[in-house]
Design an enzyme around this catalytic site. Structure first.
Site, PDB file in Angstrom:
ATOM      1  CG  HIS A  71      42.197 -29.415 -10.947  1.00  0.00           C
ATOM      2  ND1 HIS A  71      42.433 -28.079 -10.707  1.00  0.00           N
ATOM      3  CD2 HIS A  71      42.930 -30.074 -10.017  1.00  0.00           C
ATOM      4  CE1 HIS A  71      43.261 -27.931  -9.711  1.00  0.00           C
ATOM      5  NE2 HIS A  71      43.575 -29.130  -9.260  1.00  0.00           N
TER       6      HIS A  71
ATOM      7  CG  ASP B 174      39.828  -2.119 -11.608  1.00  0.00           C
ATOM      8  OD1 ASP B 174      40.921  -1.943 -11.035  1.00  0.00           O
ATOM      9  OD2 ASP B 174      39.696  -2.134 -12.845  1.00  0.00           O
TER      10      ASP B 174
ATOM     11  CG  ASP C 107      17.563 -30.528  -2.380  1.00  0.00           C
ATOM     12  OD1 ASP C 107      17.707 -31.673  -2.860  1.00  0.00           O
ATOM     13  OD2 ASP C 107      17.332 -30.309  -1.178  1.00  0.00           O
TER      14      ASP C 107
ATOM     15  CG  HIS D 191      45.145 -25.194  -2.676  1.00  0.00           C
ATOM     16  ND1 HIS D 191      43.849 -25.536  -3.011  1.00  0.00           N
ATOM     17  CD2 HIS D 191      45.939 -26.012  -3.408  1.00  0.00           C
ATOM     18  CE1 HIS D 191      43.854 -26.513  -3.897  1.00  0.00           C
ATOM     19  NE2 HIS D 191      45.115 -26.826  -4.156  1.00  0.00           N
TER      20      HIS D 191
END
Length: 489
Positions: free
Chosen positions: A217, A414, A224, A407
């Site tokens: 997933h 914090d 580079d 999605h």
């Protein structure tokens, strides 16, 4: 007479198979709710339950059928920053234990965070990705759960082919199940253009049962050795959204030393699918320790603002001894001090993560969970809803995003820590899928993620506990019924 004997023989064999499968489920010592769910499915769904288990329920965490963890722990692993310091690190670093856990136990070294760009929509992400591909000089490593045969996939494919024509080493790795509906000629065309193309664990019967439930997933790209991408966006037109269907997501473009870690992850996945020789990152780490040393000062709040921004790239796969991302996320939730905001398209949490969220909220932490108002499936919506009542009872604020499809897969707390990656907050991502996430220790990045969460909240409907308690009995029954099956997903 013979037919009766044959039927009795078949029934006996089926009974033995059921009993044997139930024993296997019990001996695997999964979480009790998952064990019960599978046993119920096997016993009450004759034939179907067995098929579902052998296709989707096999536990390979102990079998080590996918040697991923060993491959990620290469001889080039950096010296730990805990080992590199002559004196104990400062107690002002509240994330010291989490860093040690991910570094020492999960093989995710602490790196100095380089230049970081955050994309909250697919248009910006695609624009920068294509620009980096077009300017690549040495190599491009691209790994995606989905790459569609649509305007986005064709743009990326064409850019990869043009890079290959320039002499750039170009590799594309996609997940076979994630791209199940993508015609094979799409990938053949890219391969004919000079790009090395591989599918992750192609699903072909009879090996289907070992492969269909454990999918890659991850969404990463390395160019580079200088630029790295990580996040939740696949390569498809729907991730760009439209006026009628806004798609909210999050993806990172990283520079600096963390790119080496992404490159290593890609190369180990590539080695697994090609069964080739061990690949080593082209951008080799220096021989001296490159990890940031934490300031050795006394307890002083001012040091929190001067600490070097850091990142750890944590992977997750079903063969590791423990569910790494779940443990890292759970630790973070339990150590929030002021607030914790979570975004996920699917919420089917493991018990440890669910209890951590509830405990944090009950401790007075401002815990907010944002999910899409309309998940992509009625069953998923019911499963998500089945957790809402207990979250509300614990004090968690549950927000339903109505501005499109949410999605994003991220946590932020914090204003000094956030996690962005491919993992949803659900059983599949924590226990089954092959995932990756960036744990970032930085004020600026965390504050940006928090501010985007607050902008998204303006397009949300918050669930009111009093109104939620009044939903119909039939709706609650449907939620409870699907909740029983949630560990199977």
């Amino acid at each position: 007479m013979m037919s009766d004997v044959f039927i009795w023989l078949l029934n006996g064999l089926y009974l033995l198979l059921v009993v044997g499968t139930v024993l296997v489920v019990m001996l695997e010592n999964r979480q009790p709710e998952r064990t019960i769910a599978w046993i119920v499915a096997i016993l009450l769904l004759p034939g179907v339950g067995l098929c579902f288990f052998y296709f989707f329920g096999r536990n390979i965490r102990r079998q080590r059928a996918l040697p991923l963890t060993k491959r990620l722990q290469t001889p080039h692993r950096h010296k730990s920053w805990l080992e590199a310091t002559e004196t104990p690190p400062t107690t002002t670093d509240r994330y010291q234990a989490l860093k040690s856990l991910c570094d020492q136990e999960f093989g995710a070294p602490v790196e100095t965070l380089g230049k970081t760009e955050i994309f909250y929509n697919g248009t910006d992400f695609l624009k920068h990705l294509l620009e980096d591909i077009k300017t690549a000089r040495s190599y491009i490593y691209l790994e995606s759960y989905i790459i569609e045969d649509d305007k986005v996939g064709r743009q990326v494919g064409q850019a990869l082919k043009e890079a290959a024509k320039r002499g750039v080493e170009t590799r594309l790795l996609y997940d076979d199940v994630g791209c199940w509906r993508v015609p094979k000629h799409f990938f053949r065309d890219i391969a004919h253009g000079g790009v090395e193309v591989e599918a992750y664990m192609p699903v072909h019967f009879p090996s289907l049962t070992h492969k269909i439930n454990y999918r890659n997933h991850r969404k990463i790209c390395v160019i580079d050795g200088q630029q790295g991408y990580i996040g939740g966006m696949n390569l498809a037109a729907r991730y760009l959204g439209s006026n009628d269907n806004v798609w909210r997501d999050i993806h990172l473009r990283l520079g600096g030393a963390a790119v080496r870690r992404l490159e290593q992850i890609f190369l180990t996945d590539w080695q697994f699918v090609t069964k080739g020789v061990e690949y080593k990152p082209k951008n080799e780490p220096p021989t001296t320790d490159s990890h940031p040393t934490l300031p050795n000062t006394k307890n002083n709040a001012a040091t929190a603002n001067t600490r070097v921004p850091q990142v750890q790239i944590v992977t997750n796969d079903p063969t590791t001894a423990v569910p790494q991302l779940m443990m890292a996320y759970t630790w973070a939730v339990m150590h929030a001090r002021r607030y914790l905001y979570v975004q996920t398209p699917y919420f089917m949490p493991t018990e440890p993560f669910l209890h951590a969220l509830k405990t944090a909220a009950m401790s007075g932490i401002d815990v907010r969970l944002m999910m899409p108002h309309k998940p992509d499936g009625k069953l998923l919506r019911r499963i998500n809803d089945s957790y809402v009542a207990e979250l509300l009872a614990a004090g968690v604020r549950v927000l339903l995003f109505e501005g499109g499809f949410l999605h994003s897969k991220c946590l932020v707390m914090d204003d000094d820590w956030c996690a962005v990656g491919s993992a949803n907050m659900d059983f599949r991502s924590f226990l089954n899928n092959i995932e990756v996430s960036a744990l970032i220790y930085d004020h600026n990045v965390s504050r940006s993620v928090r501010q985007q969460f607050e902008r998204d909240q303006t397009q949300c409907r918050e669930i009111e506990p009093s109104r939620w308690a009044k939903r119909s009995l039939m709706r609650r029954l449907r939620e409870s019924a699907t909740r029983i099956l949630s560990p199977l997903f």
